[in-house]
Scaffold this motif. Structure first.
Motif, PDB file in Angstrom:
ATOM      1  N   ASN A 120     -52.746 -16.712 -48.111  1.00  0.00           N
ATOM      2  CA  ASN A 120     -52.067 -16.153 -49.280  1.00  0.00           C
ATOM      3  C   ASN A 120     -51.476 -17.243 -50.176  1.00  0.00           C
ATOM      4  OD1 ASN A 120     -51.084 -13.827 -50.765  1.00  0.00           O
ATOM      5  ND2 ASN A 120     -49.048 -14.371 -50.042  1.00  0.00           N
ATOM      6  N   GLU A 121     -51.090 -18.362 -49.569  1.00  0.00           N
ATOM      7  CA  GLU A 121     -50.474 -19.446 -50.339  1.00  0.00           C
ATOM      8  C   GLU A 121     -51.470 -20.170 -51.241  1.00  0.00           C
ATOM      9  OE1 GLU A 121     -47.945 -18.290 -47.147  1.00  0.00           O
ATOM     10  OE2 GLU A 121     -50.047 -18.938 -47.097  1.00  0.00           O
ATOM     11  N   MET A 122     -52.761 -20.002 -51.000  1.00  0.00           N
ATOM     12  CA  MET A 122     -53.779 -20.710 -51.767  1.00  0.00           C
ATOM     13  C   MET A 122     -54.088 -20.038 -53.095  1.00  0.00           C
ATOM     14  SD  MET A 122     -56.263 -21.606 -48.519  1.00  0.00           S
ATOM     15  CE  MET A 122     -57.588 -22.344 -49.466  1.00  0.00           C
ATOM     16  N   THR A 123     -53.664 -18.782 -53.271  1.00  0.00           N
ATOM     17  CA  THR A 123     -53.885 -18.065 -54.532  1.00  0.00           C
ATOM     18  C   THR A 123     -52.540 -17.546 -55.027  1.00  0.00           C
ATOM     19  OG1 THR A 123     -54.333 -15.991 -53.357  1.00  0.00           O
ATOM     20  CG2 THR A 123     -56.225 -17.387 -53.866  1.00  0.00           C
ATOM     21  N   THR A 124     -52.246 -17.794 -56.283  1.00  0.00           N
ATOM     22  CA  THR A 124     -50.914 -17.462 -56.806  1.00  0.00           C
ATOM     23  C   THR A 124     -50.963 -16.574 -58.041  1.00  0.00           C
ATOM     24  OG1 THR A 124     -50.922 -19.514 -58.119  1.00  0.00           O
ATOM     25  CG2 THR A 124     -49.931 -19.612 -55.922  1.00  0.00           C
ATOM     26  N   ASP A 125     -52.155 -16.118 -58.431  1.00  0.00           N
ATOM     27  CA  ASP A 125     -52.231 -15.330 -59.661  1.00  0.00           C
ATOM     28  C   ASP A 125     -51.672 -13.923 -59.482  1.00  0.00           C
ATOM     29  OD1 ASP A 125     -54.716 -14.956 -58.049  1.00  0.00           O
ATOM     30  OD2 ASP A 125     -55.149 -13.462 -59.596  1.00  0.00           O
ATOM     31  N   LYS A 126     -51.629 -13.427 -58.241  1.00  0.00           N
ATOM     32  CA  LYS A 126     -51.051 -12.125 -57.943  1.00  0.00           C
ATOM     33  C   LYS A 126     -49.889 -12.298 -56.979  1.00  0.00           C
ATOM     34  CE  LYS A 126     -53.764  -9.619 -60.468  1.00  0.00           C
ATOM     35  NZ  LYS A 126     -53.260  -8.854 -61.631  1.00  0.00           N
ATOM     36  N   LYS A 127     -48.852 -11.492 -57.160  1.00  0.00           N
ATOM     37  CA  LYS A 127     -47.651 -11.644 -56.356  1.00  0.00           C
ATOM     38  C   LYS A 127     -47.674 -10.816 -55.080  1.00  0.00           C
ATOM     39  CE  LYS A 127     -46.085 -14.479 -59.365  1.00  0.00           C
ATOM     40  NZ  LYS A 127     -46.190 -15.927 -59.051  1.00  0.00           N
ATOM     41  N   HIS A 128     -48.523  -9.781 -55.014  1.00  0.00           N
ATOM     42  CA  HIS A 128     -48.532  -8.987 -53.789  1.00  0.00           C
ATOM     43  C   HIS A 128     -49.251  -9.757 -52.684  1.00  0.00           C
ATOM     44  CE1 HIS A 128     -52.209  -7.799 -55.984  1.00  0.00           C
ATOM     45  NE2 HIS A 128     -52.742  -7.539 -54.798  1.00  0.00           N
ATOM     46  N   SER A 129     -48.875  -9.466 -51.452  1.00  0.00           N
ATOM     47  CA  SER A 129     -49.308 -10.288 -50.319  1.00  0.00           C
ATOM     48  C   SER A 129     -50.690  -9.926 -49.790  1.00  0.00           C
ATOM     49  CB  SER A 129     -48.298 -10.156 -49.172  1.00  0.00           C
ATOM     50  OG  SER A 129     -48.240  -8.815 -48.701  1.00  0.00           O
ATOM     51  N   TRP A 130     -51.316  -8.869 -50.326  1.00  0.00           N
ATOM     52  CA  TRP A 130     -52.615  -8.438 -49.805  1.00  0.00           C
ATOM     53  C   TRP A 130     -53.746  -8.686 -50.805  1.00  0.00           C
ATOM     54  CZ3 TRP A 130     -48.557  -5.334 -51.203  1.00  0.00           C
ATOM     55  CH2 TRP A 130     -48.760  -4.456 -52.263  1.00  0.00           C
ATOM     56  N   ASP A 131     -53.593  -9.676 -51.687  1.00  0.00           N
ATOM     57  CA  ASP A 131     -54.626  -9.907 -52.704  1.00  0.00           C
ATOM     58  C   ASP A 131     -55.837 -10.657 -52.155  1.00  0.00           C
ATOM     59  OD1 ASP A 131     -52.749 -12.093 -52.564  1.00  0.00           O
ATOM     60  OD2 ASP A 131     -53.736 -12.975 -54.302  1.00  0.00           O
ATOM     61  N   ASP A 132     -55.714 -11.330 -51.000  1.00  0.00           N
ATOM     62  CA  ASP A 132     -56.835 -12.109 -50.462  1.00  0.00           C
ATOM     63  C   ASP A 132     -57.572 -11.320 -49.387  1.00  0.00           C
ATOM     64  OD1 ASP A 132     -56.569 -14.660 -51.950  1.00  0.00           O
ATOM     65  OD2 ASP A 132     -54.609 -14.699 -50.975  1.00  0.00           O
ATOM     66  N   ILE A 133     -58.317 -10.294 -49.833  1.00  0.00           N
ATOM     67  CA  ILE A 133     -59.095  -9.454 -48.923  1.00  0.00           C
ATOM     68  C   ILE A 133     -60.513  -9.267 -49.481  1.00  0.00           C
ATOM     69  CG2 ILE A 133     -57.072  -8.217 -48.054  1.00  0.00           C
ATOM     70  CD1 ILE A 133     -57.908  -5.844 -49.863  1.00  0.00           C
ATOM     71  N   ASP A 134     -61.366  -8.639 -48.694  1.00  0.00           N
ATOM     72  CA  ASP A 134     -62.691  -8.182 -49.119  1.00  0.00           C
ATOM     73  C   ASP A 134     -63.636  -9.306 -49.551  1.00  0.00           C
ATOM     74  OD1 ASP A 134     -61.400  -5.819 -48.699  1.00  0.00           O
ATOM     75  OD2 ASP A 134     -61.667  -5.022 -50.712  1.00  0.00           O
ATOM     76  N   PRO A 135     -63.961 -10.243 -48.660  1.00  0.00           N
ATOM     77  CA  PRO A 135     -64.897 -11.311 -49.036  1.00  0.00           C
ATOM     78  C   PRO A 135     -66.347 -10.828 -49.094  1.00  0.00           C
ATOM     79  CG  PRO A 135     -64.335 -11.481 -46.719  1.00  0.00           C
ATOM     80  CD  PRO A 135     -63.488 -10.378 -47.274  1.00  0.00           C
ATOM     81  N   THR A 136     -67.086 -11.325 -50.083  1.00  0.00           N
ATOM     82  CA  THR A 136     -68.538 -11.201 -50.117  1.00  0.00           C
ATOM     83  C   THR A 136     -69.113 -12.593 -50.281  1.00  0.00           C
ATOM     84  OG1 THR A 136     -70.458 -10.217 -51.234  1.00  0.00           O
ATOM     85  CG2 THR A 136     -68.567 -10.737 -52.610  1.00  0.00           C
ATOM     86  N   VAL A 137     -70.151 -12.908 -49.510  1.00  0.00           N
ATOM     87  CA  VAL A 137     -70.718 -14.265 -49.513  1.00  0.00           C
ATOM     88  C   VAL A 137     -72.205 -14.183 -49.821  1.00  0.00           C
ATOM     89  CG1 VAL A 137     -71.176 -16.307 -48.113  1.00  0.00           C
ATOM     90  CG2 VAL A 137     -68.967 -15.140 -47.920  1.00  0.00           C
ATOM     91  N   PHE A 138     -72.648 -15.099 -50.674  1.00  0.00           N
ATOM     92  CA  PHE A 138     -74.034 -15.119 -51.118  1.00  0.00           C
ATOM     93  C   PHE A 138     -74.525 -16.560 -51.129  1.00  0.00           C
ATOM     94  CE2 PHE A 138     -76.701 -15.986 -54.914  1.00  0.00           C
ATOM     95  CZ  PHE A 138     -77.856 -15.307 -54.534  1.00  0.00           C
ATOM     96  N   VAL A 139     -75.707 -16.811 -50.535  1.00  0.00           N
ATOM     97  CA  VAL A 139     -76.337 -18.133 -50.548  1.00  0.00           C
ATOM     98  C   VAL A 139     -77.468 -18.098 -51.560  1.00  0.00           C
ATOM     99  CG1 VAL A 139     -77.486 -19.922 -49.215  1.00  0.00           C
ATOM    100  CG2 VAL A 139     -75.741 -18.487 -48.130  1.00  0.00           C
ATOM    101  N   ASP A 140     -77.378 -18.917 -52.588  1.00  0.00           N
ATOM    102  CA  ASP A 140     -78.366 -18.912 -53.665  1.00  0.00           C
ATOM    103  C   ASP A 140     -79.646 -19.634 -53.235  1.00  0.00           C
ATOM    104  OD1 ASP A 140     -79.410 -18.338 -56.120  1.00  0.00           O
ATOM    105  OD2 ASP A 140     -77.886 -19.391 -57.286  1.00  0.00           O
ATOM    106  N   ASP A 141     -80.660 -19.549 -54.080  1.00  0.00           N
ATOM    107  CA  ASP A 141     -81.962 -20.145 -53.773  1.00  0.00           C
ATOM    108  C   ASP A 141     -81.892 -21.658 -53.613  1.00  0.00           C
ATOM    109  OD1 ASP A 141     -83.033 -17.589 -53.992  1.00  0.00           O
ATOM    110  OD2 ASP A 141     -83.533 -17.839 -56.111  1.00  0.00           O
ATOM    111  N   ASP A 142     -80.932 -22.295 -54.291  1.00  0.00           N
ATOM    112  CA  ASP A 142     -80.794 -23.754 -54.190  1.00  0.00           C
ATOM    113  C   ASP A 142     -79.943 -24.175 -52.995  1.00  0.00           C
ATOM    114  OD1 ASP A 142     -78.282 -22.991 -54.976  1.00  0.00           O
ATOM    115  OD2 ASP A 142     -78.233 -24.193 -56.822  1.00  0.00           O
ATOM    116  N   GLY A 143     -79.515 -23.210 -52.169  1.00  0.00           N
ATOM    117  CA  GLY A 143     -78.743 -23.526 -50.982  1.00  0.00           C
ATOM    118  C   GLY A 143     -77.239 -23.500 -51.181  1.00  0.00           C
TER     119      GLY A 143
END
Length: 318
Positions: free
Chosen positions: A148-171
């Motif tokens: 949570n300390e790495m992102t500060t644009d939102k003040k609520h404590s649950w803003d760092d959720i729901d990751p989606t990860v994508f690997v592009d064609d160039d790696g």
């Protein structure tokens, strides 16, 4: 005559019941679908709602894996991962996505961080790793990838959720995530280290649950939106995985009996599928959700057609 009509009606109702596929998982409450295709098998990574009918918040004990080879029959591999595997975590098993790279399977999960000398608590993103799509999984880093300390644009404590990860064609790998605002970062090839600074991107009506993928040279960022509340699914497209993103509209309206919904999109055996959750199981609701799947169709210009939510679901494939 009346008896004949009654029998016909019963047969029609029975036929509809037999044909109904959605929700696809009926013996437990599942949410936040994340499909992955590997070696001809479609794996579905899910959250698990364990709240009672009286509870007024999420209780999500673990993450499950299901698999299919025909889009009709689903094998339950059980609860293969829980927040307890992460020594730094003490929260619920929120939305997550598993991706394959270099023969390993990296499961990016959102949960909450303990209050310690690293974090004051709040939502965090971790990474589990396995040599097999169904586990066993272990903590890949020994610490959170995002706190949570790495992102500060939102003040609520649950803003760092729901990751989606994508690997592009160039790696190059990218991760998008966030509640209330959407953030992205590059990942190193080892998938457990950041490879850029964190960037916040403005998306119309964005609230949470992003899903990033690429089709025919066009990047799609699909997400749960505020809409008119409950959540809907909207999307943007871009010629780059980092934007700028062009807003394209609503593709899924409100779902039955659930405040939230969550997209998971995959191509499998020649068809495009749209996974989501609603509250349509008996005793279901916003905290007791169920995963469904319907077809996803594109227009000639690459735009996504409106999702038609059905109880029939999709047809069996060979």
């Amino acid at each position: 005559m009346k008896n004949t009509v009654r029998i016909l009606l019963m047969l029609i109702c029975l036929s509809v019941k037999i044909q109904a596929q959605n929700p696809i998982i009926k013996d437990i409450f599942t949410a936040d679908p994340a499909p992955l295709v590997h070696n001809g098998i479609l794996y579905l990574y899910t959250g698990h709602d364990t709240a009672t009918t009286e509870d007024t918040n999420y209780k999500m004990a673990d993450w499950h894996v299901f698999s299919t080879i025909d889009m009709k029959t689903w094998k339950d591999h059980g609860a293969v991962l829980s927040p307890s595997i992460f020594s730094w975590a003490n929260g619920d098993a929120y939305a997550a996505q598993c991706v394959e790279r270099n023969g390993k399977f990296y499961w990016f999960v959102s949960t909450f961080h303990k209050k310690d000398n690293v974090s004051e608590g709040g939502a965090a993103i971790g990474v589990a790793v396995s040599d097999n799509p169904t586990g066993p999984f272990k903590d890949a880093i020994g610490k959170a990838l995002i706190t949570n300390e790495m992102t500060t644009d939102k003040k609520h404590s649950w803003d760092d959720i729901d990751p989606t990860v994508f690997v592009d064609d160039d790696g190059q790998a990218y991760m998008y995530w966030g509640n209330g605002s959407c953030k992205w970062v590059k990942l190193k090839e080892n998938m457990i280290e950041l490879d850029s600074s964190i960037t916040v991107v403005e998306l119309k009506n964005y609230i949470e649950g992003p899903w990033l993928y690429k089709r025919k040279g066009l990047y799609y960022l699909v997400y749960a939106s505020e809409g008119t509340k409950p959540e809907m699914i909207e999307y943007c497209t871009s010629k780059s995985p980092t934007g700028p993103w062009d807003y394209r509209g609503i593709i899924q309206e409100n779902v039955p009996n659930s405040f939230t919904t969550h997209p998971g999109i995959i191509d499998y055996k020649g068809k495009s599928y749209f996974f989501y959750h609603n509250g349509s199981l008996p005793t279901g609701g916003s905290y007791r959700r169920a995963i469904c799947v319907d077809y996803l169709y594109y227009n000639k210009d690459g735009s996504i057609k409106k999702i038609v939510q059905t109880t029939e679901g999709v047809k069996k494939v060979k």
